[in-house]
Scaffold this motif. Structure first.
Motif, mmCIF file in Angstrom:
data_model
loop_
_atom_site.group_PDB
_atom_site.id
_atom_site.type_symbol
_atom_site.label_atom_id
_atom_site.label_comp_id
_atom_site.label_asym_id
_atom_site.label_seq_id
_atom_site.Cartn_x
_atom_site.Cartn_y
_atom_site.Cartn_z
ATOM 1 N N GLN A 34 0.786 -1.123 -0.066
ATOM 2 C CA GLN A 34 0.110 0.074 0.048
ATOM 3 C C GLN A 34 1.003 1.137 0.019
ATOM 4 O O GLN A 34 0.555 2.419 -0.827
ATOM 5 C CB GLN A 34 -0.601 -0.036 1.076
ATOM 6 C CG GLN A 34 -2.029 -0.944 1.216
ATOM 7 C CD GLN A 34 -2.877 -0.860 2.572
ATOM 8 O OE1 GLN A 34 -3.250 0.049 2.734
ATOM 9 N NE2 GLN A 34 -3.225 -1.911 3.211
ATOM 10 N N ASN A 35 1.854 1.298 0.497
ATOM 11 C CA ASN A 35 2.551 2.447 0.945
ATOM 12 C C ASN A 35 4.245 2.285 0.950
ATOM 13 O O ASN A 35 4.617 0.954 1.159
ATOM 14 C CB ASN A 35 2.303 3.147 2.196
ATOM 15 C CG ASN A 35 0.889 3.913 2.096
ATOM 16 O OD1 ASN A 35 -0.056 2.974 2.598
ATOM 17 N ND2 ASN A 35 0.781 4.924 1.755
ATOM 18 N N GLY A 36 5.013 3.194 0.609
ATOM 19 C CA GLY A 36 6.426 3.163 1.000
ATOM 20 C C GLY A 36 6.684 4.245 2.103
ATOM 21 O O GLY A 36 6.062 4.404 2.945
ATOM 22 N N ILE A 37 7.975 4.507 1.732
ATOM 23 C CA ILE A 37 8.528 5.574 2.984
ATOM 24 C C ILE A 37 8.821 6.907 2.050
ATOM 25 O O ILE A 37 9.530 6.899 1.189
ATOM 26 C CB ILE A 37 9.694 4.885 3.720
ATOM 27 C CG1 ILE A 37 9.561 3.836 4.418
ATOM 28 C CG2 ILE A 37 10.401 6.100 4.435
ATOM 29 C CD1 ILE A 37 10.843 3.132 5.022
ATOM 30 N N ALA A 38 8.549 7.842 2.872
ATOM 31 C CA ALA A 38 8.563 9.414 2.371
ATOM 32 C C ALA A 38 9.436 10.026 3.341
ATOM 33 O O ALA A 38 9.051 10.034 4.574
ATOM 34 C CB ALA A 38 7.528 10.036 1.856
ATOM 35 N N VAL A 39 10.445 10.959 3.128
ATOM 36 C CA VAL A 39 11.230 11.544 4.152
ATOM 37 C C VAL A 39 11.707 12.796 3.463
ATOM 38 O O VAL A 39 12.343 12.739 2.257
ATOM 39 C CB VAL A 39 12.471 10.599 4.489
ATOM 40 C CG1 VAL A 39 13.370 10.287 3.408
ATOM 41 C CG2 VAL A 39 13.270 11.259 5.649
ATOM 42 N N TRP A 40 11.862 13.726 4.135
ATOM 43 C CA TRP A 40 12.480 15.305 3.556
ATOM 44 C C TRP A 40 13.945 14.847 3.184
ATOM 45 O O TRP A 40 14.936 14.001 3.842
ATOM 46 C CB TRP A 40 12.498 15.891 4.666
ATOM 47 C CG TRP A 40 11.398 16.769 5.068
ATOM 48 C CD1 TRP A 40 10.417 16.813 6.074
ATOM 49 C CD2 TRP A 40 10.721 17.673 4.145
ATOM 50 N NE1 TRP A 40 9.374 17.373 5.945
ATOM 51 C CE2 TRP A 40 9.538 17.980 4.696
ATOM 52 C CE3 TRP A 40 11.032 18.441 2.892
ATOM 53 C CZ2 TRP A 40 8.433 18.825 4.096
ATOM 54 C CZ3 TRP A 40 10.267 19.459 2.405
ATOM 55 C CH2 TRP A 40 9.039 19.667 2.981
ATOM 56 N N LEU A 57 10.790 -1.678 -0.783
ATOM 57 C CA LEU A 57 9.876 -0.627 -0.235
ATOM 58 C C LEU A 57 10.119 0.594 -1.099
ATOM 59 O O LEU A 57 11.330 1.174 -1.176
ATOM 60 C CB LEU A 57 10.105 -0.324 1.367
ATOM 61 C CG LEU A 57 9.683 -1.472 2.066
ATOM 62 C CD1 LEU A 57 10.300 -1.052 3.622
ATOM 63 C CD2 LEU A 57 8.268 -1.726 2.204
ATOM 64 N N PRO A 58 8.959 1.040 -1.686
ATOM 65 C CA PRO A 58 9.161 2.604 -2.247
ATOM 66 C C PRO A 58 9.858 3.577 -1.250
ATOM 67 O O PRO A 58 9.260 3.400 -0.121
ATOM 68 C CB PRO A 58 7.742 2.730 -2.890
ATOM 69 C CG PRO A 58 7.145 1.454 -2.732
ATOM 70 C CD PRO A 58 7.724 0.650 -1.729
ATOM 71 N N PHE A 59 10.704 4.270 -2.036
ATOM 72 C CA PHE A 59 11.209 5.349 -1.210
ATOM 73 C C PHE A 59 11.119 6.703 -1.845
ATOM 74 O O PHE A 59 11.792 6.785 -3.102
ATOM 75 C CB PHE A 59 12.604 5.100 -0.991
ATOM 76 C CG PHE A 59 13.488 5.877 0.215
ATOM 77 C CD1 PHE A 59 13.289 5.534 1.542
ATOM 78 C CD2 PHE A 59 14.187 6.860 -0.322
ATOM 79 C CE1 PHE A 59 13.756 6.274 2.553
ATOM 80 C CE2 PHE A 59 14.895 7.723 0.628
ATOM 81 C CZ PHE A 59 14.786 7.446 1.808
ATOM 82 N N PHE A 60 10.613 7.884 -1.252
ATOM 83 C CA PHE A 60 10.625 9.030 -1.951
ATOM 84 C C PHE A 60 11.174 10.239 -1.166
ATOM 85 O O PHE A 60 11.045 10.247 0.147
ATOM 86 C CB PHE A 60 9.189 9.304 -2.015
ATOM 87 C CG PHE A 60 8.403 8.449 -2.597
ATOM 88 C CD1 PHE A 60 8.222 8.544 -4.161
ATOM 89 C CD2 PHE A 60 7.541 7.364 -1.984
ATOM 90 C CE1 PHE A 60 7.382 7.874 -4.911
ATOM 91 C CE2 PHE A 60 6.856 6.441 -2.860
ATOM 92 C CZ PHE A 60 6.696 6.680 -4.402
ATOM 93 N N ARG A 61 12.115 10.998 -1.681
ATOM 94 C CA ARG A 61 12.749 12.132 -1.104
ATOM 95 C C ARG A 61 11.876 13.521 -1.445
ATOM 96 O O ARG A 61 11.369 13.800 -2.503
ATOM 97 C CB ARG A 61 14.242 12.165 -1.742
ATOM 98 C CG ARG A 61 14.993 10.996 -1.710
ATOM 99 C CD ARG A 61 15.975 10.896 -3.037
ATOM 100 N NE ARG A 61 16.484 9.514 -2.874
ATOM 101 C CZ ARG A 61 15.917 8.510 -3.512
ATOM 102 N NH1 ARG A 61 14.665 8.660 -3.957
ATOM 103 N NH2 ARG A 61 16.391 7.398 -3.378
#
Length: 354
Positions: A34-40, A57-61
Motif C-alpha cells: 500500500q505504501n512506502g517511505i517518504a522523508v525530507w 519498499l518504495p522510497f521518496f525524497r
C-alpha cells in the motif's frame, strides 16, 4: 503532508509519521503493498534508503516545490507544493532524478507545451517566483552600455550547493568568478531570502560584496528583479530556471537541474544530458509533471494555475504566532552576526594602527 499524500481510496489510511528508521520500516512492512517511505531529502537517516531498497519498499525524497508559497519555508510557512522523487534529489548531478528522466525521455508533446506556454504567461504577468508574487521593477542607474548581470546568492550549506556547486565555495567565490568572467558588467547581487531573514548560513558583509559587485538588491520579489537585468549568472539557484522562462540568457557555474538541455551557457556541463529542449518543454516537465500541488484554501489537489490564483488571497498566507516568533528569531540572529562582524572589523583596524 497528510494532504499531499491523501488518496481517494477510503480504505487506505492517511500516512503515518515516525521519527526513527526502525519504526518507519516497521510501519512500511506492516502496510506493504500500500505504501512506502517518504522523508525530507535533507533529513534522511543513515542507511534508511539502502534498507528500504533492500526490502523492496518504495522510497521518496521530499522537497519543497518550485512554486511554493507567499512567504518563506524557513519562516515556518507550510508549502503548497512538494516534490516526491523516487530516484534521487533533483539537485544532485551525480545521478538522474525523476525530473531528469522526464526531461530526457518524456515526449513533452504539443498539448503539454501549450499549457506550459500559458503557465509561463501567467507567471510573467503576475510576477510569480517561488516565494512571492507581484512587486515593482527596481532601478539600478547602471551606466549606459554596461550589461546588468544578476547573481543570486544561495544558502551556504544548501544541498544543491554542496552537491552541484563543483569547485565554487560559497557566494563570495561565485561573485569573484562572475567578475573575472565579466569584468565590465554591472553586477547586482541578491542575497538569498532565507539568509537575509537570518534563518540560514551564507551571509556576506555588504562591504565585502561591494568590493566585487556594483549593487546589492534586497526586498521585494525576485520576478520584478529579473525584468530589470540583462542576464543571470548562477551556481545552482532556482532563479536560473525562472530567468529561462523569461527568455533571459543564463550562465551556470554549477550543475543545476535546468542545465544541459540547450537553454543555458554551462561552464560545468553534465555529460549525460544531451537532449535539446525548448522553454515550454523544460517548463512542462518542471512545473506540470514533476511537483504535487494542493490548494491552500481547500486542501485539495490542484494544478499550479490554481495555486498561482491563491497567491492573490492574502488571508491564506497570513502568519500565525509561531511564524511571527520565527521572524523575530531571525532578526535577533541577523543583529548578532552583524555585531560580531563589526567587532572583528574594529579589532582588525586597531591592529593595523598599532
Amino acid at each position: 503532508m497528510r494532504e499531499f499524500f491523501a488518496t481517494a481510496e477510503k480504505r487506505r489510511p492517511f500516512p503515518l509519521f515516525r521519527r526513527t528508521t526502525t519504526s518507519a520500516l516497521a510501519v512500511a512492512h506492516a502496510r506493504k503493498g500500500q505504501n512506502g517511505i517518504a522523508v525530507w531529502a535533507t533529513r534522511i537517516p543513515r542507511k534508511l534508503e539502502q534498507t528500504a531498497q533492500k526490502n523492496h519498499l518504495p522510497f521518496f525524497r521530499i522537497e519543497d516545490g518550485f512554486i511554493r508559497s507567499v512567504g518563506l519555508g524557513s519562516g515556518f510557512l507550510p508549502p503548497a507544493s512538494i516534490i516526491a522523487d523516487s530516484r534521487g534529489p533533483y539537485y544532485d548531478p551525480a545521478r538522474p532524478s525523476d525530473l531528469e528522466v522526464l526531461l530526457a525521455t518524456h515526449p513533452l508533446g504539443e498539448a503539454l507545451q501549450e499549457r506550459a506556454r500559458a503557465l509561463i504567461g501567467l507567471i510573467r504577468t503576475q510576477n510569480i517566483s517561488k516565494y512571492s508574487a507581484g512587486g515593482s521593477i527596481p532601478a539600478f542607474d547602471a551606466p549606459a552600455g554596461r550589461r546588468i548581470i544578476l547573481v543570486p546568492g544561495q544558502v551556504a550549506d544548501d544541498m544543491s550547493v554542496r552537491l552541484g556547486g563543483g569547485s565554487i565555495k560559497g557566494n563570495m567565490d561565485l561573485l569573484r568568478r562572475v567578475r573575472a568572467t565579466c569584468p565590465d558588467a554591472f553586477i547586482v547581487y541578491r542575497p538569498h531570502p532565507d539568509v537575509d531573514a537570518g534563518h540560514r548560513a551564507g551571509a556576506i558583509p555588504d562591504a565585502d560584496v561591494l568590493h566585487v559587485a556594483d549593487r546589492i538588491s534586497r526586498g521585494g520579489g525576485m520576478a520584478p528583479l529579473l525584468d530589470a537585468v540583462d542576464e543571470v549568472h548562477t551556481l545552482t539557484s532556482l532563479t536560473g530556471f525562472e530567468a529561462i522562462m523569461r527568455g533571459l540568457p543564463v550562465t551556470t557555474y554549477g550543475q543545476p537541474f535546468y542545465a544541459g538541455w540547450g537553454l543555458t551557457h554551462d561552464l560545468a556541463p553534465v555529460a549525460r544530458r544531451t537532449r535539446q529542449l525548448n522553454i515550454a518543454q523544460l517548463t512542462a516537465a518542471t512545473l506540470l509533471l514533476y511537483p504535487r500541488y494542493i490548494d491552500p484554501l481547500t486542501g485539495l489537489f490542484c494544478g499550479p494555475e490554481v495555486l498561482i490564483d491563491r497567491f492573490k488571497t492574502p488571508e491564506v498566507w497570513r502568519p500565525d504566532l509561531l511564524m511571527r516568533l520565527r521572524g523575530a528569531q531571525g532578526g535577533i540572529r541577523r543583529a548578532f552576526v552583524q555585531g560580531v562582524h563589526t567587532v572583528l572589523q574594529t579589532r582588525a583596524k586597531k591592529k593595523d594602527w598599532s
